[in-house]
Design a protein around this motif. Structure first.
Motif, PDB file in Angstrom:
ATOM      1  N   GLN A  18     -30.399 -25.189 -42.941  1.00  0.00           N
ATOM      2  CA  GLN A  18     -29.590 -24.772 -44.085  1.00  0.00           C
ATOM      3  C   GLN A  18     -29.852 -23.310 -44.429  1.00  0.00           C
ATOM      4  N   ALA A  19     -31.103 -22.922 -44.452  1.00  0.00           N
ATOM      5  CA  ALA A  19     -31.443 -21.528 -44.760  1.00  0.00           C
ATOM      6  C   ALA A  19     -30.815 -20.579 -43.739  1.00  0.00           C
ATOM      7  N   ALA A  20     -30.861 -20.955 -42.460  1.00  0.00           N
ATOM      8  CA  ALA A  20     -30.306 -20.100 -41.412  1.00  0.00           C
ATOM      9  C   ALA A  20     -28.784 -20.005 -41.509  1.00  0.00           C
ATOM     10  N   VAL A  21     -28.120 -21.128 -41.784  1.00  0.00           N
ATOM     11  CA  VAL A  21     -26.660 -21.120 -41.877  1.00  0.00           C
ATOM     12  C   VAL A  21     -26.206 -20.320 -43.095  1.00  0.00           C
ATOM     13  N   VAL A  22     -26.852 -20.511 -44.229  1.00  0.00           N
ATOM     14  CA  VAL A  22     -26.481 -19.780 -45.447  1.00  0.00           C
ATOM     15  C   VAL A  22     -26.631 -18.273 -45.222  1.00  0.00           C
ATOM     16  N   SER A  23     -27.708 -17.867 -44.586  1.00  0.00           N
ATOM     17  CA  SER A  23     -27.920 -16.454 -44.290  1.00  0.00           C
ATOM     18  C   SER A  23     -26.849 -15.928 -43.335  1.00  0.00           C
ATOM     19  N   MET A  24     -26.550 -16.701 -42.294  1.00  0.00           N
ATOM     20  CA  MET A  24     -25.522 -16.300 -41.332  1.00  0.00           C
ATOM     21  C   MET A  24     -24.164 -16.171 -42.012  1.00  0.00           C
ATOM     22  N   GLN A  25     -23.829 -17.124 -42.875  1.00  0.00           N
ATOM     23  CA  GLN A  25     -22.535 -17.077 -43.557  1.00  0.00           C
ATOM     24  C   GLN A  25     -22.439 -15.873 -44.492  1.00  0.00           C
ATOM     25  N   ALA A  26     -23.518 -15.506 -45.133  1.00  0.00           N
ATOM     26  CA  ALA A  26     -23.514 -14.321 -46.000  1.00  0.00           C
ATOM     27  C   ALA A  26     -23.262 -13.067 -45.177  1.00  0.00           C
ATOM     28  N   GLU A  27     -23.865 -12.983 -44.017  1.00  0.00           N
ATOM     29  CA  GLU A  27     -23.666 -11.831 -43.131  1.00  0.00           C
ATOM     30  C   GLU A  27     -22.228 -11.789 -42.612  1.00  0.00           C
ATOM     31  N   LEU A  28     -21.685 -12.943 -42.239  1.00  0.00           N
ATOM     32  CA  LEU A  28     -20.296 -13.001 -41.772  1.00  0.00           C
ATOM     33  C   LEU A  28     -19.327 -12.595 -42.881  1.00  0.00           C
ATOM     34  N   ALA A  29     -19.598 -13.026 -44.102  1.00  0.00           N
ATOM     35  CA  ALA A  29     -18.742 -12.657 -45.235  1.00  0.00           C
ATOM     36  C   ALA A  29     -18.764 -11.145 -45.450  1.00  0.00           C
ATOM     37  N   ALA A  30     -19.942 -10.550 -45.347  1.00  0.00           N
ATOM     38  CA  ALA A  30     -20.060  -9.110 -45.537  1.00  0.00           C
ATOM     39  C   ALA A  30     -19.358  -8.336 -44.423  1.00  0.00           C
ATOM     40  N   GLN A  31     -19.464  -8.809 -43.194  1.00  0.00           N
ATOM     41  CA  GLN A  31     -18.907  -8.087 -42.055  1.00  0.00           C
ATOM     42  C   GLN A  31     -17.424  -8.352 -41.828  1.00  0.00           C
ATOM     43  N   HIS A  32     -16.965  -9.583 -42.114  1.00  0.00           N
ATOM     44  CA  HIS A  32     -15.608  -9.978 -41.743  1.00  0.00           C
ATOM     45  C   HIS A  32     -14.743 -10.413 -42.925  1.00  0.00           C
ATOM     46  N   GLY A  33     -15.332 -10.516 -44.112  1.00  0.00           N
ATOM     47  CA  GLY A  33     -14.561 -10.924 -45.278  1.00  0.00           C
ATOM     48  C   GLY A  33     -14.165 -12.385 -45.283  1.00  0.00           C
ATOM     49  N   VAL A  34     -14.852 -13.196 -44.503  1.00  0.00           N
ATOM     50  CA  VAL A  34     -14.562 -14.634 -44.434  1.00  0.00           C
ATOM     51  C   VAL A  34     -15.713 -15.390 -45.077  1.00  0.00           C
ATOM     52  N   THR A  35     -15.406 -16.122 -46.141  1.00  0.00           N
ATOM     53  CA  THR A  35     -16.420 -16.914 -46.819  1.00  0.00           C
ATOM     54  C   THR A  35     -16.469 -18.306 -46.211  1.00  0.00           C
ATOM     55  N   GLY A  36     -17.617 -18.681 -45.722  1.00  0.00           N
ATOM     56  CA  GLY A  36     -17.775 -19.997 -45.112  1.00  0.00           C
ATOM     57  C   GLY A  36     -18.251 -21.025 -46.117  1.00  0.00           C
ATOM     58  N   GLN A  37     -17.959 -22.272 -45.805  1.00  0.00           N
ATOM     59  CA  GLN A  37     -18.465 -23.397 -46.582  1.00  0.00           C
ATOM     60  C   GLN A  37     -19.392 -24.200 -45.681  1.00  0.00           C
ATOM     61  N   LEU A  38     -20.396 -24.822 -46.269  1.00  0.00           N
ATOM     62  CA  LEU A  38     -21.304 -25.695 -45.535  1.00  0.00           C
ATOM     63  C   LEU A  38     -21.267 -27.061 -46.190  1.00  0.00           C
ATOM     64  N   LYS A  39     -20.961 -28.083 -45.393  1.00  0.00           N
ATOM     65  CA  LYS A  39     -20.831 -29.445 -45.913  1.00  0.00           C
ATOM     66  C   LYS A  39     -21.623 -30.399 -45.034  1.00  0.00           C
ATOM     67  N   ARG A  40     -21.866 -31.590 -45.573  1.00  0.00           N
ATOM     68  CA  ARG A  40     -22.491 -32.643 -44.766  1.00  0.00           C
ATOM     69  C   ARG A  40     -21.964 -33.985 -45.217  1.00  0.00           C
ATOM     70  N   ARG A  41     -22.019 -34.925 -44.306  1.00  0.00           N
ATOM     71  CA  ARG A  41     -21.676 -36.298 -44.677  1.00  0.00           C
ATOM     72  C   ARG A  41     -22.746 -36.783 -45.643  1.00  0.00           C
ATOM     73  N   PRO A  42     -22.349 -37.609 -46.614  1.00  0.00           N
ATOM     74  CA  PRO A  42     -23.329 -38.037 -47.618  1.00  0.00           C
ATOM     75  C   PRO A  42     -24.430 -38.937 -47.072  1.00  0.00           C
ATOM     76  N   GLU A  43     -24.152 -39.644 -45.991  1.00  0.00           N
ATOM     77  CA  GLU A  43     -25.157 -40.557 -45.458  1.00  0.00           C
ATOM     78  C   GLU A  43     -25.740 -40.005 -44.154  1.00  0.00           C
ATOM     79  N   ALA A  44     -26.994 -40.354 -43.917  1.00  0.00           N
ATOM     80  CA  ALA A  44     -27.628 -40.055 -42.639  1.00  0.00           C
ATOM     81  C   ALA A  44     -27.668 -41.353 -41.841  1.00  0.00           C
ATOM     82  N   LYS A  45     -27.669 -41.230 -40.530  1.00  0.00           N
ATOM     83  CA  LYS A  45     -27.719 -42.409 -39.666  1.00  0.00           C
ATOM     84  C   LYS A  45     -28.787 -42.181 -38.612  1.00  0.00           C
ATOM     85  N   ASP A  46     -29.744 -43.088 -38.560  1.00  0.00           N
ATOM     86  CA  ASP A  46     -30.833 -43.000 -37.585  1.00  0.00           C
ATOM     87  C   ASP A  46     -31.564 -41.660 -37.656  1.00  0.00           C
TER      88      ASP A  46
END
Length: 95
Positions: A18-46
């Motif tokens: 999560q920390a790596a993706v959030v950092s990457m998305q902030a850099e992409l937003a700064a460089q390309h003007g595209v704001t990313g979203q990060l989501k997950r399914r509510p349940e985990a399996k195995d």
């Protein structure tokens, strides 16, 4: 074009990924003007979670920049298996 990237992550690797993706998305937003979203399914399996990154209305060349950014951010160290990309475009309105 909108990009939807999904993959699995072990419960134990969720926090550093999560920390790596959030950092990457902030850099992409700064460089390309595209704001990313990060989501997950509510349940985990195995002990695995399914995550999704969403990037709406991306400019030409963004998919390649995203791939390079994911590599540079070291995301593959925490992702279990492949990182799958789906591309969607808007439908033209009916006349």
């Amino acid at each position: 074009m909108d990009l939807y990237i999904y993959y699995q992550v072990k419960d134990a690797d969720a926090a550093p990924l999560q920390a790596a993706v959030v950092s990457m998305q902030a850099e992409l937003a700064a460089q390309h003007g595209v704001t990313g979203q990060l989501k997950r399914r509510p349940e985990a399996k195995d002990g695995m979670q399914t995550w999704m990154e969403v990037y709406a209305a991306t400019p030409d060349g963004f998919a390649a920049a995203l791939g390079a950014a994911a590599e540079q951010a070291g995301l593959f160290a925490w992702i279990a298996g492949a990182r799958h990309t789906e591309v969607f475009t808007d439908l033209a309105p009916c006349a």
